[in-house]
Motif scaffolding. Structure first.
Motif, PDB file in Angstrom:
ATOM      1  N   MET A   1      40.927  49.156  42.907  1.00 42.48           N
ATOM      2  CA  MET A   1      42.283  48.673  42.732  1.00 42.48           C
ATOM      3  C   MET A   1      42.998  49.557  41.709  1.00 42.48           C
ATOM      4  SD  MET A   1      42.599  44.732  43.268  1.00 42.48           S
ATOM      5  CE  MET A   1      42.119  44.141  44.849  1.00 42.48           C
ATOM      6  N   ASN A   2      44.288  49.335  41.589  1.00 38.35           N
ATOM      7  CA  ASN A   2      45.114  50.092  40.649  1.00 38.35           C
ATOM      8  C   ASN A   2      44.774  49.716  39.217  1.00 38.35           C
ATOM      9  OD1 ASN A   2      46.350  50.946  42.994  1.00 38.35           O
ATOM     10  ND2 ASN A   2      47.996  49.468  42.847  1.00 38.35           N
ATOM     11  N   ASN A   3      45.496  50.300  38.273  1.00 37.90           N
ATOM     12  CA  ASN A   3      45.343  49.922  36.876  1.00 37.90           C
ATOM     13  C   ASN A   3      45.687  48.447  36.708  1.00 37.90           C
ATOM     14  OD1 ASN A   3      44.697  52.566  36.240  1.00 37.90           O
ATOM     15  ND2 ASN A   3      46.816  53.108  35.808  1.00 37.90           N
ATOM     16  N   LYS A   4      45.103  47.836  35.675  1.00 40.64           N
ATOM     17  CA  LYS A   4      45.355  46.418  35.428  1.00 40.64           C
ATOM     18  C   LYS A   4      46.848  46.149  35.265  1.00 40.64           C
ATOM     19  CE  LYS A   4      41.777  44.465  32.755  1.00 40.64           C
ATOM     20  NZ  LYS A   4      41.212  44.270  31.434  1.00 40.64           N
ATOM     21  N   PRO A   5      47.297  45.004  35.774  1.00 35.25           N
ATOM     22  CA  PRO A   5      48.711  44.673  35.585  1.00 35.25           C
ATOM     23  C   PRO A   5      48.994  44.346  34.124  1.00 35.25           C
ATOM     24  CG  PRO A   5      47.556  42.849  36.622  1.00 35.25           C
ATOM     25  CD  PRO A   5      46.590  43.989  36.538  1.00 35.25           C
ATOM     26  N   GLN A   6      50.181  44.648  33.681  1.00 35.65           N
ATOM     27  CA  GLN A   6      50.598  44.364  32.305  1.00 35.65           C
ATOM     28  C   GLN A   6      51.303  43.008  32.280  1.00 35.65           C
ATOM     29  OE1 GLN A   6      49.700  46.446  29.789  1.00 35.65           O
ATOM     30  NE2 GLN A   6      48.627  47.539  31.419  1.00 35.65           N
ATOM     31  N   LEU A   7      50.525  41.944  32.208  1.00 36.84           N
ATOM     32  CA  LEU A   7      51.062  40.580  32.231  1.00 36.84           C
ATOM     33  C   LEU A   7      51.188  40.038  30.816  1.00 36.84           C
ATOM     34  CD1 LEU A   7      48.822  39.262  35.144  1.00 36.84           C
ATOM     35  CD2 LEU A   7      51.161  40.105  35.297  1.00 36.84           C
ATOM     36  N   HIS A   8      52.101  39.113  30.625  1.00 39.24           N
ATOM     37  CA  HIS A   8      52.292  38.504  29.311  1.00 39.24           C
ATOM     38  C   HIS A   8      51.151  37.548  28.984  1.00 39.24           C
ATOM     39  CE1 HIS A   8      56.535  39.677  30.144  1.00 39.24           C
ATOM     40  NE2 HIS A   8      56.440  40.035  28.876  1.00 39.24           N
ATOM     41  N   ARG A   9      50.742  37.538  27.750  1.00 40.80           N
ATOM     42  CA  ARG A   9      49.655  36.666  27.285  1.00 40.80           C
ATOM     43  C   ARG A   9      50.040  35.197  27.397  1.00 40.80           C
ATOM     44  NH1 ARG A   9      45.982  39.974  24.506  1.00 40.80           N
ATOM     45  NH2 ARG A   9      44.911  38.263  23.486  1.00 40.80           N
ATOM     46  N   ARG A  10      51.335  34.887  27.294  1.00 41.75           N
ATOM     47  CA  ARG A  10      51.775  33.496  27.311  1.00 41.75           C
ATOM     48  C   ARG A  10      51.449  32.792  28.630  1.00 41.75           C
ATOM     49  NH1 ARG A  10      55.886  33.991  30.658  1.00 41.75           N
ATOM     50  NH2 ARG A  10      57.301  35.748  30.457  1.00 41.75           N
ATOM     51  N   ILE A  11      51.306  33.554  29.693  1.00 44.39           N
ATOM     52  CA  ILE A  11      50.975  32.970  30.995  1.00 44.39           C
ATOM     53  C   ILE A  11      49.573  32.370  30.971  1.00 44.39           C
ATOM     54  CG2 ILE A  11      50.644  33.474  33.439  1.00 44.39           C
ATOM     55  CD1 ILE A  11      52.604  35.785  33.103  1.00 44.39           C
ATOM     56  N   PHE A  12      48.688  32.990  30.238  1.00 39.79           N
ATOM     57  CA  PHE A  12      47.283  32.574  30.186  1.00 39.79           C
ATOM     58  C   PHE A  12      46.944  32.012  28.815  1.00 39.79           C
ATOM     59  CE2 PHE A  12      47.815  36.057  33.167  1.00 39.79           C
ATOM     60  CZ  PHE A  12      47.353  35.460  34.322  1.00 39.79           C
ATOM     61  N   TRP A  13      47.776  31.122  28.325  1.00 35.22           N
ATOM     62  CA  TRP A  13      47.632  30.556  26.983  1.00 35.22           C
ATOM     63  C   TRP A  13      46.354  29.749  26.813  1.00 35.22           C
ATOM     64  CZ3 TRP A  13      47.278  25.296  26.673  1.00 35.22           C
ATOM     65  CH2 TRP A  13      47.680  24.588  27.812  1.00 35.22           C
ATOM     66  N   ASP A  14      45.795  29.221  27.894  1.00 33.57           N
ATOM     67  CA  ASP A  14      44.650  28.323  27.786  1.00 33.57           C
ATOM     68  C   ASP A  14      43.309  28.989  28.104  1.00 33.57           C
ATOM     69  OD1 ASP A  14      45.371  28.656  30.432  1.00 33.57           O
ATOM     70  OD2 ASP A  14      44.856  26.615  31.012  1.00 33.57           O
ATOM     71  N   VAL A  15      43.307  30.283  28.353  1.00 31.04           N
ATOM     72  CA  VAL A  15      42.060  31.014  28.617  1.00 31.04           C
ATOM     73  C   VAL A  15      41.998  32.215  27.683  1.00 31.04           C
ATOM     74  CG1 VAL A  15      41.938  30.311  31.047  1.00 31.04           C
ATOM     75  CG2 VAL A  15      43.086  32.427  30.453  1.00 31.04           C
ATOM     76  N   ASP A  16      40.825  32.788  27.553  1.00 28.12           N
ATOM     77  CA  ASP A  16      40.659  33.985  26.728  1.00 28.12           C
ATOM     78  C   ASP A  16      41.222  35.180  27.505  1.00 28.12           C
ATOM     79  OD1 ASP A  16      39.944  36.016  25.046  1.00 28.12           O
ATOM     80  OD2 ASP A  16      37.833  35.432  24.900  1.00 28.12           O
ATOM     81  N   GLU A  31      48.181  32.647  41.224  1.00 23.83           N
ATOM     82  CA  GLU A  31      48.820  31.334  41.138  1.00 23.83           C
ATOM     83  C   GLU A  31      49.471  31.133  39.781  1.00 23.83           C
ATOM     84  OE1 GLU A  31      45.926  28.335  42.146  1.00 23.83           O
ATOM     85  OE2 GLU A  31      45.323  29.454  43.920  1.00 23.83           O
ATOM     86  N   ARG A  32      48.790  31.524  38.727  1.00 18.57           N
ATOM     87  CA  ARG A  32      49.313  31.342  37.371  1.00 18.57           C
ATOM     88  C   ARG A  32      50.543  32.207  37.141  1.00 18.57           C
ATOM     89  NH1 ARG A  32      47.216  29.300  32.442  1.00 18.57           N
ATOM     90  NH2 ARG A  32      45.880  28.037  33.769  1.00 18.57           N
ATOM     91  N   VAL A  33      50.531  33.425  37.639  1.00 18.04           N
ATOM     92  CA  VAL A  33      51.685  34.316  37.469  1.00 18.04           C
ATOM     93  C   VAL A  33      52.908  33.746  38.187  1.00 18.04           C
ATOM     94  CG1 VAL A  33      52.616  36.577  38.117  1.00 18.04           C
ATOM     95  CG2 VAL A  33      50.387  36.422  37.030  1.00 18.04           C
ATOM     96  N   PHE A  34      52.735  33.232  39.386  1.00 13.71           N
ATOM     97  CA  PHE A  34      53.872  32.670  40.108  1.00 13.71           C
ATOM     98  C   PHE A  34      54.345  31.364  39.479  1.00 13.71           C
ATOM     99  CE2 PHE A  34      53.255  35.898  43.172  1.00 13.71           C
ATOM    100  CZ  PHE A  34      54.407  35.960  43.932  1.00 13.71           C
TER     101      PHE A  34
END
Length: 98
Positions: A1-16, A31-34
């Motif tokens: 796959m491509n390079n990792k997506p640059q997603l905001h940390r706030r989307i995954f506030w409840d996981v490491d 699902e979490r991103v959408f």
């Protein structure tokens, strides 16, 4: 796959966030991103996973908020009746509000 997506940390506030495996947990990430991401996050997600993988994950999700279903429907160009989570909600209507 491509390079990792640059997603905001706030989307995954409840996981490491630093230990999140984008490939093993692809459906969870999509699902979490959408549900909680913004337009740039959705673009990053689509770039990384591709439209086919994103469509498959969203169509088979057990639960998405109504707003997310309509957004996903517009993004992947599928009617809301094709979404598994929409069908499940139709089978379990909410109680009548008095």
């Amino acid at each position: 796959m491509n390079n990792k997506p640059q997603l905001h940390r706030r989307i995954f506030w409840d996981v490491d966030f630093d230990k999140l495996d984008y490939d093993k947990r692809a459906n969870f990430v999509i699902e979490r991103v959408f549900d909680r991401g913004d337009v740039d996050d959705i673009r990053q997600c689509r770039r990384y996973y591709g439209d086919e993988k994103v469509s498959d994950a969203l169509l088979n999700a057990k639960f998405l908020m109504y707003d997310t279903i309509y957004l996903a429907s517009a993004v992947i160009n599928k009617p809301i009746e094709d979404f598994r989570c929409y069908k499940l909600r139709q089978l379990n209507p909410e109680l009548y509000p008095y």
